[in-house]
Design a protein around this motif. Structure first.
Motif, PDB file in Angstrom:
ATOM      1  N   GLY A  42      -0.522   9.827   1.320  1.00 49.26           N
ATOM      2  CA  GLY A  42       0.455  10.579   0.551  1.00 49.26           C
ATOM      3  C   GLY A  42       1.687  10.955   1.350  1.00 49.26           C
ATOM      4  N   ASN A  43       1.743  10.542   2.634  1.00 48.26           N
ATOM      5  CA  ASN A  43       2.883  10.883   3.488  1.00 48.26           C
ATOM      6  C   ASN A  43       4.142  10.153   3.054  1.00 48.26           C
ATOM      7  N   LEU A  44       5.275  10.835   3.170  1.00 47.30           N
ATOM      8  CA  LEU A  44       6.570  10.255   2.843  1.00 47.30           C
ATOM      9  C   LEU A  44       6.920   9.194   3.877  1.00 47.30           C
ATOM     10  N   GLU A  45       7.257   7.983   3.413  1.00 48.71           N
ATOM     11  CA  GLU A  45       7.601   6.884   4.317  1.00 48.71           C
ATOM     12  C   GLU A  45       9.040   6.421   4.152  1.00 48.71           C
ATOM     13  N   GLY A  46       9.691   6.832   3.073  1.00 48.24           N
ATOM     14  CA  GLY A  46      11.086   6.452   2.876  1.00 48.24           C
ATOM     15  C   GLY A  46      11.674   7.114   1.650  1.00 48.24           C
ATOM     16  N   ASN A  77       0.826  -1.222   0.000  1.00 40.59           N
ATOM     17  CA  ASN A  77       0.000   0.000   0.000  1.00 40.59           C
ATOM     18  C   ASN A  77       0.850   1.257   0.000  1.00 40.59           C
ATOM     19  N   GLN A  78       1.911   1.204  -0.763  1.00 35.47           N
ATOM     20  CA  GLN A  78       2.774   2.355  -0.953  1.00 35.47           C
ATOM     21  C   GLN A  78       2.871   2.636  -2.447  1.00 35.47           C
ATOM     22  N   VAL A  79       3.221   3.856  -2.747  1.00 40.03           N
ATOM     23  CA  VAL A  79       3.485   4.236  -4.123  1.00 40.03           C
ATOM     24  C   VAL A  79       4.952   4.670  -4.171  1.00 40.03           C
ATOM     25  N   MET A  80       5.664   4.210  -5.204  1.00 37.78           N
ATOM     26  CA  MET A  80       7.082   4.483  -5.343  1.00 37.78           C
ATOM     27  C   MET A  80       7.291   5.392  -6.547  1.00 37.78           C
ATOM     28  N   GLY A  81       8.035   6.462  -6.334  1.00 32.18           N
ATOM     29  CA  GLY A  81       8.362   7.377  -7.420  1.00 32.18           C
ATOM     30  C   GLY A  81       9.863   7.417  -7.643  1.00 32.18           C
ATOM     31  N   TRP A  82      10.281   7.175  -8.878  1.00 31.00           N
ATOM     32  CA  TRP A  82      11.698   7.169  -9.234  1.00 31.00           C
ATOM     33  C   TRP A  82      12.036   8.522  -9.819  1.00 31.00           C
ATOM     34  N   GLY A  83      12.821   9.293  -9.094  1.00 32.09           N
ATOM     35  CA  GLY A  83      13.234  10.606  -9.566  1.00 32.09           C
ATOM     36  C   GLY A  83      14.674  10.604 -10.032  1.00 32.09           C
ATOM     37  N   GLU A  84      15.162  11.758 -10.427  1.00 36.00           N
ATOM     38  CA  GLU A  84      16.520  11.876 -10.949  1.00 36.00           C
ATOM     39  C   GLU A  84      17.574  11.599  -9.876  1.00 36.00           C
TER      40      GLU A  84
END
Length: 100
Positions: free
Chosen positions: A77-81, A59-66
């Motif tokens: 929507g809270n940051l967990e890692g 139940n997390q969403v992962m975003g791959w940034g630069e």
């Protein structure tokens, strides 16, 4: 939003019988129902523009940034890692495999 919108993912929220969604685009995400009405005032806000976004079974969403990979709660929507990385890479798909 004016101009072109870059969508990332449409995530069906758990425990909503498929009636509520998290739409991720640009550097944010919004919570709506299947009729297009907002279900939460909360807006998921990424720390940096992700190139790819994926839903995880946890139940997390992962975003791959630069510069980093961010894990956020699908519900709040809270940051967990955050995992910092040095090599910027453009991924066509970002997904979870074998619970990893």
């Amino acid at each position: 939003i004016q101009g072109t919108i870059r969508p990332h993912a449409i995530i069906i929220l758990p425990n909503t019988s498929g009636m509520e969604l998290l739409l991720t685009y640009e550097d944010e995400g919004v919570y709506i129902d299947i009729y297009g009405h907002f279900t939460k005032e909360t807006v998921l806000q990424w720390g940096e523009m992700p190139a790819s976004v994926a839903y995880l079974q946890s139940n997390q969403v992962m975003g791959w940034g630069e510069k980093a990979i961010e894990l956020r709660s699908v519900e709040t929507g809270n940051l967990e890692g955050v995992f910092m990385h040095k090599k910027a890479q453009k991924l066509k798909f970002l997904c979870e495999r074998n619970d990893k």
